[in-house]
Design a protein around this motif. Structure first.
Motif, PDB file in Angstrom:
ATOM      1  N   LEU A 177       0.820  -1.209   0.000  1.00 25.05           N
ATOM      2  CA  LEU A 177       0.000   0.000   0.000  1.00 25.05           C
ATOM      3  C   LEU A 177       0.858   1.264   0.000  1.00 25.05           C
ATOM      4  O   LEU A 177       0.645   2.181  -0.801  1.00 25.05           O
ATOM      5  N   VAL A 178       1.861   1.322   0.873  1.00 21.61           N
ATOM      6  CA  VAL A 178       2.679   2.533   0.975  1.00 21.61           C
ATOM      7  C   VAL A 178       3.543   2.707  -0.269  1.00 21.61           C
ATOM      8  O   VAL A 178       3.607   3.797  -0.869  1.00 21.61           O
ATOM      9  N   GLY A 179       4.196   1.621  -0.722  1.00 15.87           N
ATOM     10  CA  GLY A 179       5.020   1.689  -1.925  1.00 15.87           C
ATOM     11  C   GLY A 179       4.187   2.049  -3.137  1.00 15.87           C
ATOM     12  O   GLY A 179       4.579   2.896  -3.949  1.00 15.87           O
ATOM     13  N   GLY A 180       3.029   1.412  -3.263  1.00 16.67           N
ATOM     14  CA  GLY A 180       2.145   1.707  -4.391  1.00 16.67           C
ATOM     15  C   GLY A 180       1.714   3.157  -4.387  1.00 16.67           C
ATOM     16  O   GLY A 180       1.694   3.813  -5.435  1.00 16.67           O
ATOM     17  N   ALA A 181       1.405   3.689  -3.193  1.00 15.23           N
ATOM     18  CA  ALA A 181       0.956   5.085  -3.110  1.00 15.23           C
ATOM     19  C   ALA A 181       2.059   6.041  -3.544  1.00 15.23           C
ATOM     20  O   ALA A 181       1.813   7.003  -4.282  1.00 15.23           O
ATOM     21  N   LEU A 182       3.303   5.775  -3.118  1.00 13.18           N
ATOM     22  CA  LEU A 182       4.421   6.645  -3.514  1.00 13.18           C
ATOM     23  C   LEU A 182       4.600   6.637  -5.034  1.00 13.18           C
ATOM     24  O   LEU A 182       4.900   7.662  -5.649  1.00 13.18           O
ATOM     25  N   CYS A 183       4.388   5.451  -5.654  1.00 11.01           N
ATOM     26  CA  CYS A 183       4.521   5.358  -7.110  1.00 11.01           C
ATOM     27  C   CYS A 183       3.345   6.042  -7.806  1.00 11.01           C
ATOM     28  O   CYS A 183       3.519   6.691  -8.849  1.00 11.01           O
ATOM     29  N   ALA A 184       2.145   5.909  -7.241  1.00 12.30           N
ATOM     30  CA  ALA A 184       0.964   6.535  -7.841  1.00 12.30           C
ATOM     31  C   ALA A 184       1.114   8.049  -7.857  1.00 12.30           C
ATOM     32  O   ALA A 184       0.732   8.711  -8.834  1.00 12.30           O
ATOM     33  N   VAL A 185       1.712   8.608  -6.787  1.00 12.80           N
ATOM     34  CA  VAL A 185       1.952  10.052  -6.765  1.00 12.80           C
ATOM     35  C   VAL A 185       2.901  10.433  -7.895  1.00 12.80           C
ATOM     36  O   VAL A 185       2.677  11.421  -8.614  1.00 12.80           O
ATOM     37  N   GLY A 186       3.940   9.623  -8.089  1.00  9.22           N
ATOM     38  CA  GLY A 186       4.889   9.877  -9.185  1.00  9.22           C
ATOM     39  C   GLY A 186       4.191   9.865 -10.535  1.00  9.22           C
ATOM     40  O   GLY A 186       4.430  10.715 -11.386  1.00  9.22           O
ATOM     41  N   GLN A 187       3.283   8.889 -10.735  1.00  7.50           N
ATOM     42  CA  GLN A 187       2.567   8.795 -12.006  1.00  7.50           C
ATOM     43  C   GLN A 187       1.657  10.007 -12.211  1.00  7.50           C
ATOM     44  O   GLN A 187       1.564  10.543 -13.310  1.00  7.50           O
TER      45      GLN A 187
ATOM     46  N   LEU B 151       2.204  12.952 -11.091  1.00  3.02           N
ATOM     47  CA  LEU B 151       3.075  14.079 -11.454  1.00  3.02           C
ATOM     48  C   LEU B 151       3.444  14.001 -12.937  1.00  3.02           C
ATOM     49  O   LEU B 151       3.514  15.015 -13.630  1.00  3.02           O
ATOM     50  N   ILE B 152       3.688  12.787 -13.436  1.00  2.00           N
ATOM     51  CA  ILE B 152       4.036  12.625 -14.859  1.00  2.00           C
ATOM     52  C   ILE B 152       2.848  13.015 -15.733  1.00  2.00           C
ATOM     53  O   ILE B 152       2.995  13.726 -16.727  1.00  2.00           O
ATOM     54  N   ASP B 153       1.652  12.536 -15.372  1.00  2.00           N
ATOM     55  CA  ASP B 153       0.485  12.736 -16.230  1.00  2.00           C
ATOM     56  C   ASP B 153      -0.082  14.152 -16.166  1.00  2.00           C
ATOM     57  O   ASP B 153      -0.616  14.645 -17.153  1.00  2.00           O
ATOM     58  N   TYR B 154       0.008  14.792 -15.019  1.00  4.59           N
ATOM     59  CA  TYR B 154      -0.712  16.056 -14.868  1.00  4.59           C
ATOM     60  C   TYR B 154       0.163  17.281 -14.660  1.00  4.59           C
ATOM     61  O   TYR B 154      -0.326  18.384 -14.463  1.00  4.59           O
ATOM     62  N   THR B 155       1.507  17.101 -14.680  1.00  4.63           N
ATOM     63  CA  THR B 155       2.378  18.271 -14.634  1.00  4.63           C
ATOM     64  C   THR B 155       3.332  18.178 -15.811  1.00  4.63           C
ATOM     65  O   THR B 155       3.371  17.176 -16.507  1.00  4.63           O
ATOM     66  N   LYS B 156       4.108  19.223 -16.033  1.00  5.00           N
ATOM     67  CA  LYS B 156       5.077  19.205 -17.126  1.00  5.00           C
ATOM     68  C   LYS B 156       6.410  18.626 -16.677  1.00  5.00           C
ATOM     69  O   LYS B 156       7.380  18.631 -17.433  1.00  5.00           O
ATOM     70  N   LEU B 157       6.498  18.127 -15.434  1.00  6.55           N
ATOM     71  CA  LEU B 157       7.756  17.577 -14.936  1.00  6.55           C
ATOM     72  C   LEU B 157       8.137  16.331 -15.725  1.00  6.55           C
ATOM     73  O   LEU B 157       7.310  15.454 -15.950  1.00  6.55           O
ATOM     74  N   THR B 158       9.396  16.252 -16.163  1.00  7.44           N
ATOM     75  CA  THR B 158       9.858  15.050 -16.859  1.00  7.44           C
ATOM     76  C   THR B 158      10.170  13.971 -15.822  1.00  7.44           C
ATOM     77  O   THR B 158      10.448  14.283 -14.657  1.00  7.44           O
ATOM     78  N   PRO B 159      10.116  12.689 -16.231  1.00  4.48           N
ATOM     79  CA  PRO B 159      10.429  11.610 -15.281  1.00  4.48           C
ATOM     80  C   PRO B 159      11.770  11.814 -14.583  1.00  4.48           C
ATOM     81  O   PRO B 159      11.877  11.589 -13.363  1.00  4.48           O
TER      82      PRO B 159
END
Lengths: 345, 121, 149
Positions: free
Chosen positions: B12-22, B24-32
């Motif tokens: 749950l915690v690891g998945g949540a940290l990754c979901a936040v990263g995704q 950021l990728i999908d909804y901001t202009k930040l590059t991976p």
């Protein structure tokens, strides 16, 4: 000699004849809708070479060699050879075409290279500077990825607007004479760099669409023709995003080409089945569609007058990182199918 | 039972940290690449300020495996080294803590380069 | 640009409308699942190492090493990029993504030689993470030293 119409449209006095043509491709291209039309395919994309650059060199070399063979010409017959590709120093062309020992003028036009080399070769043949001229280009997904993007095995993320660089090469031989029915180059138009301010290297269709729109509009005006005068208009490689933008831009001038338009990036691959996002791209994409679809269909009598507009995003990875917007370019060639003897131009 | 509870917490915690990263990728202009750098730097800040430790205690690998955990590891390493060696620890602590991961990546990378070839796409 | 061309800001709006949106509703749950699975696997290994008698610090380090080895193998076999295609950030954010970023250029630049190709490009992608991670730890360490002198 060709005559100048307007700013940069050329009408050929003695229209150069397409003597022969050939295309080579990779695995994904072989599985695509035009797969059976390629002269050569390498399912592992390597062509027996040790690196992706070597594979691209060999692929372009084989495409040109096959085109010469099909035209009954020997390599000593080429008076001039125009070629280019996507790699630094045009590796695929300058290294790959060494064995032909032909007078060589390398050009860089990114994905517009096929139209650019055809334009130059046509001018040379029409002007009497060449009896036989070659125009050739290539692109390779794997060599382009490592130069422009990431290593192949890196888990990079592609947005839906990204296009897939085709692993393909195309070569066309133009001569002054030829038997009918034959395809002639009647007009050509050199494009102007248009920079609409797109900075996203993953949205090249958007960066190229204005160049294609401006070129088409200017060509129709300078040649005093209209979209209806052509059986088909092919752009390469705007993809889904760029094609949609092209229609919108042309609509501002009340030009509608949607009924007769196809995009090379959407013909080479099947977007529903092959994971290519917004469509194919790369110098080899429009070259392969030209040699596997456009020219064969014309010879089969299905198209009489065709516009071939190859588009290029002249981007440099360095300048993308420096935040500079992407220059777009497009060049146009008008092909005409001459069914018999001397027709009026 | 405790084993499975630990797995679920990590998931749950690891998945949540990754979901936040995704997101950021999908909804901001930040590059991976920028997102990964931000994750490590955020990990150092959170680890250094003591905010990350409870998450590590709760989720184990769920908090240590994402790159924020790598940042927290750097912060902990430098803190221990400063406590032991003073100012020299400022220079040695981070890399010492990261040594196992970085060395493993380098060595396995070199081995892989000899053994494998990139697959054509 | 000619008269009939849109102004850059107008064109930017046209591009945005034509480009469509990223499928966040699909990507985010997938990132959660893949990232969660990697972390759960890491936790499984950690419990295993702890029960084998390793100290928590050692177990943590061994988890990292094991996951990096697995990622290197999957990268070499050409599978990791497929996992990343589905899992997005779920494959990038865990330490396996860091390993993929080191191993993939190592493979890719082998034709340019083991030293100038593989060796010099090894950190082409992962370098910034190490550089800014270490820089941040140095700043934090310096502040910590100042406060605890």
């Amino acid at each position: 000699m060709a005559k100048l119409l307007g700013r940069s449209t050329y009408i050929f006095d003695r229209p150069p004849v397409i003597r022969s043509f050939a295309a080579a491709g990779g695995g994904k291209e072989g599985e695509g809708p035009l797969g059976e039309r390629f002269d050569l395919l390498s399912p592992d994309n390597l062509y027996g070479a040790d690196s992706w650059e070597q594979a691209e060199m060999k692929m372009q070399r084989l495409a040109l060699k096959t085109a010469l063979n099909k035209g009954g010409l020997r390599k000593g017959d080429l008076n001039i050879l125009f070629a280019g590709d996507l790699l630094n120093q045009c590796t695929g062309s300058s290294y790959g075409l060494r064995p032909f020992m032909a007078p060589y003028l390398g050009v860089y036009g990114a994905c517009s290279t096929m139209a650019e080399t055809l334009l130059l070769a046509s001018v040379f043949v029409d002007g009497g500077l060449a009896k036989a001229a070659g125009a050739s280009t290539s692109s390779h997904f794997c060599s382009a990825e490592r130069q422009y993007r990431y290593p192949l095995e890196y888990g990079s993320l592609r947005p839906p607007t990204a296009q897939w660089t085709a692993t393909a090469a195309g070569a066309v031989i133009l001569t002054a004479e030829g038997d009918c029915p034959r395809i002639e180059v009647r007009h050509a138009c050199a494009g102007i760099i248009e920079d609409p301010g797109v900075k996203d290297a993953n949205n090249m269709g958007a960066a190229m669409a204005p160049a294609a729109a401006c070129l088409l509009r200017r060509y129709f005006r300078e040649s005093a023709t209209a979209p209806q005068d052509y059986s088909r208009i092919f752009t390469g490689d705007l993809g889904t995003v760029g094609s949609a933008l092209l229609y919108q831009l042309l609509a501002r001038d009340r030009l509608d080409i949607s009924g007769m338009h196809d995009d090379c990036g959407l013909l080479l691959f099947d977007r529903a089945r092959q994971d290519v996002h917004a469509g194919g791209s790369g110098a080899g994409c429009s070259a392969a569609v030209l040699c596997c679809h456009i020219l064969p269909e014309m010879l089969a009598g299905r198209y009489e007058d065709v516009l071939f507009i190859a588009t290029g995003a002249l981007l440099s990875p360095t300048m993308v990182q420096q935040g500079e917007s992407i220059p777009g370019i497009a060049h146009l060639v008008h092909f005409h199918l001459a069914r018999s003897g001397k027709e009026g131009a | 039972m405790a084993f499975f509870q630990a797995l679920i917490k990590a998931f749950l915690v690891g998945g949540a940290l990754c979901a936040v990263g995704q997101a950021l990728i999908d909804y901001t202009k930040l590059t991976p690449a920028r997102i990964l750098v931000s994750y490590v730097v955020a990990g150092v800040a959170l680890g250094g300020s003591g905010v990350y430790q409870p998450l590590l205690d709760f989720a184990g690998a769920g908090a240590s495996v994402p790159l924020t955990g790598f940042g927290a590891l750097l912060a902990r390493g430098v803190r221990q080294a400063v406590a032991e060696h003073g100012l020299t620890g400022v220079f040695s602590g981070g890399l010492t803590a990261a040594a196992a991961g970085v060395t493993a990546a380098v060595v396995f990378g070199l081995i892989a380069a000899v053994v494998f070839k990139p697959k054509s796409k | 640009m000619e008269k009939h061309m849109p102004k850059p800001d107008e064109y930017a709006r046209m591009v945005k409308a034509a480009s469509g949106r990223s499928k966040g509703w699909k990507n985010i749950p997938l990132a959660f699942l893949v990232g969660g699975a990697v972390c759960a696997a890491g936790e499984g290994l950690r419990q295993l190492y702890l029960s084998a008698g390793l100290s928590p610090d050692w177990a943590g380090a061994m988890v990292s090493v094991s996951l990096i080895a697995a990622s290197a193998l999957l990268t070499g076999l050409g599978v990791y990029d497929d996992i990343a295609k589905a899992g997005g950030a779920g494959a990038l954010v865990p330490i396996t993504g860091f390993a993929n970023a080191v191993v993939s250029p190592a493979l890719e630049f082998r034709p340019e030689g083991m030293v100038l190709g593989t060796g010099s490009r090894l950190f082409a992608i992962a370098g910034p993470v190490i550089a800014y991670g270490l820089a941040a730890s140095w700043i934090y360490g310096f502040i910590f030293w100042l406060l605890n002198r």
